[in-house]
Enzyme design. Structure first.
Site, mmCIF file in Angstrom:
data_model
loop_
_atom_site.group_PDB
_atom_site.id
_atom_site.type_symbol
_atom_site.label_atom_id
_atom_site.label_comp_id
_atom_site.label_asym_id
_atom_site.label_seq_id
_atom_site.Cartn_x
_atom_site.Cartn_y
_atom_site.Cartn_z
ATOM 1 N N ASN A 200 -10.310 -0.142 -0.412
ATOM 2 C CA ASN A 200 -8.778 -0.029 -0.420
ATOM 3 C C ASN A 200 -8.483 -0.387 -1.777
ATOM 4 O O ASN A 200 -8.599 -2.026 -2.374
ATOM 5 C CB ASN A 200 -8.365 -0.974 0.922
ATOM 6 N N CYS B 192 1.034 -1.164 0.089
ATOM 7 C CA CYS B 192 0.272 0.090 0.157
ATOM 8 C C CYS B 192 0.946 1.487 -0.175
ATOM 9 O O CYS B 192 0.565 2.592 -0.566
ATOM 10 C CB CYS B 192 -1.391 0.429 0.806
ATOM 11 N N HIS C 251 -3.535 6.792 3.061
ATOM 12 C CA HIS C 251 -3.634 5.496 2.196
ATOM 13 C C HIS C 251 -5.315 5.630 2.969
ATOM 14 O O HIS C 251 -5.784 5.510 4.129
ATOM 15 C CB HIS C 251 -3.159 4.844 2.574
#
Ligand code: UT7
Length: 338
Positions: A289, A119, A259
């Site tokens: 996500n 990520c 994020h």
């Protein structure tokens, strides 16, 4: 703050994004597994996610994001010097997704490579791309964050399948001498965290076989609780560190673009930075996500929606597989969209 030394900075001069049209809502998931819209929303902040259609891969989404960026900047692909793609879901192990994107957009003189940092893939790619601009070597570097998480998600595992979506975002970096661009960054890696979030098979350690498929080893494995604990501390601490050493107080940060893994992780970082909620970009409800794509999509939407003005101080931050984590301070250089 303009840099009196006229240091060459890497400035973001155009943005692009792409998400596939197909939407998978929490209500759709209720029909597939033992879950509820209420659980997903309250535990994560997610309402829906976009999912690719059959045959569509990471390079397709990345190429579309880059094509939009080129259109926005009014340049052609053959002006690009370098393409960096942050991803953990390349179309295939090799060639790189950057090579596939280069071919799809027809970037005749470019070279490129992929960056694998979970990520944090966009942050690591952005900082890498910035070095090539700051050195004076290149004029136009494209940095992409793109992931097709649906390709590695087990849609019978409620612990993971509700969390992820597909998408791509891209930025163009060009040199600036007026103080706009990437000012500072802090990036970290700690491989001892790998055991909490990884994909077991398909690499050189455990090549694909009937057995690995039968044992479902080609899907994301995540110990959610442990990752959550590290993510809350990791993302909050590093964001605070970058803000503090640049004398950025909460009221000076125009926008924090974190994020998007879990709204509760974002809230922890927001509190640590003493930020009003209005200064935090949240779009996890729409996209879930998307791993390396969350931050460039966030930058894109913030700019599109008129939330960014020339001279604004923005902070981007991530935490992900590796473990990897980091924060980057940007003095935004593009004039606000009319
Ligand atoms: O971006 C990469 C980095 N990844 C992250 O940052 C993710 C970090 N982790 C998280 O965001 C959270 O840990 C999760 C969202 C994954 C899970 O939330 P949680 O509050 O930590 O829940 P939990 O794992 O402790 O599960 C609580 C309960 C369990 O039931 P029992 O054992 O208490 O009976 C789970 O089985 O919730 C259950 N559960 C679900 N229930 C309904 C887990 N997933 C679901 C689901 N629907 N989808």
């Amino acid at each position: 703050m303009n840099d009196p030394s006229h240091k060459l900075l890497a400035d973001i001069t155009a943005v692009g994004m792409y998400v596939p049209p197909r939407v998978l809502s929490n209500f759709d998931l209720e029909k597939m597994i033992d879950t509820s819209d209420e659980w997903i929303r309250t535990r994560t902040g997610i309402r829906e996610r976009h999912i690719v259609s059959k045959g569509q891969a990471t390079s397709d989404m990345a190429a579309k994001a880059v094509e939009e960026l080129l259109k926005n900047r009014g340049i052609t692909a053959d002006e690009i010097d370098l393409i960096i793609v942050g991803t953990v879901t390349p179309d295939m192990l090799f060639p790189s997704t950057a090579a596939l994107v280069q071919d799809k957009i027809g970037a005749g003189k470019a070279w490129g490579f992929d960056v694998s940092a979970g990520c944090s893939g966009f942050l690591f790619s952005l900082q890498t791309g910035a070095q090539f601009i700051e050195s004076g070597r290149y004029q136009k570097v494209v940095v992409v964050g793109a992931d097709t998480m649906s390709s590695i998600v087990d849609y019978t595992d409620r612990n993971t399948c509700v969390l992820f979506g597909d998408g791509a975002g891209a930025v163009l970096l060009e040199p600036s001498e007026n103080g706009y661009g990437i000012i500072d960054s802090a990036l970290k890696i700690d491989g001892s965290g790998g055991k909490f979030l990884h994909m077991k098979a398909g690499g050189s350690l455990m090549p694909a076989s009937h057995d690995t498929v039968d044992r479902k080893l080609h899907y994301i494995y995540q110990d959610g609780k442990s990752v959550f604990k590290f993510a809350v501390k990791g993302m909050a601490d590093i964001s605070y560190e970058v803000a503090r050493r640049n004398n950025l107080t909460g009221d000076m940060i125009r926008l924090f673009i974190p994020h998007q893994a879990n709204k509760r992780i974002i809230d922890a970082a927001t509190r640590r930075l003493k930020l009003d909620d209005a200064r935090v970009l949240i779009n996890i409800d729409k996209y879930a996500n998307t791993t390396a794509a969350t931050i460039p999509i966030g930058i894109y939407e913030a700019y599109r929606d008129g939330k960014l003005n020339q001279g604004d101080d923005i902070l981007i931050a991530a935490f992900g597989a590796g473990f990897t984590w980091g924060a980057i301070y940007i003095k935004w250089g593009l004039a606000a969209r009319a």
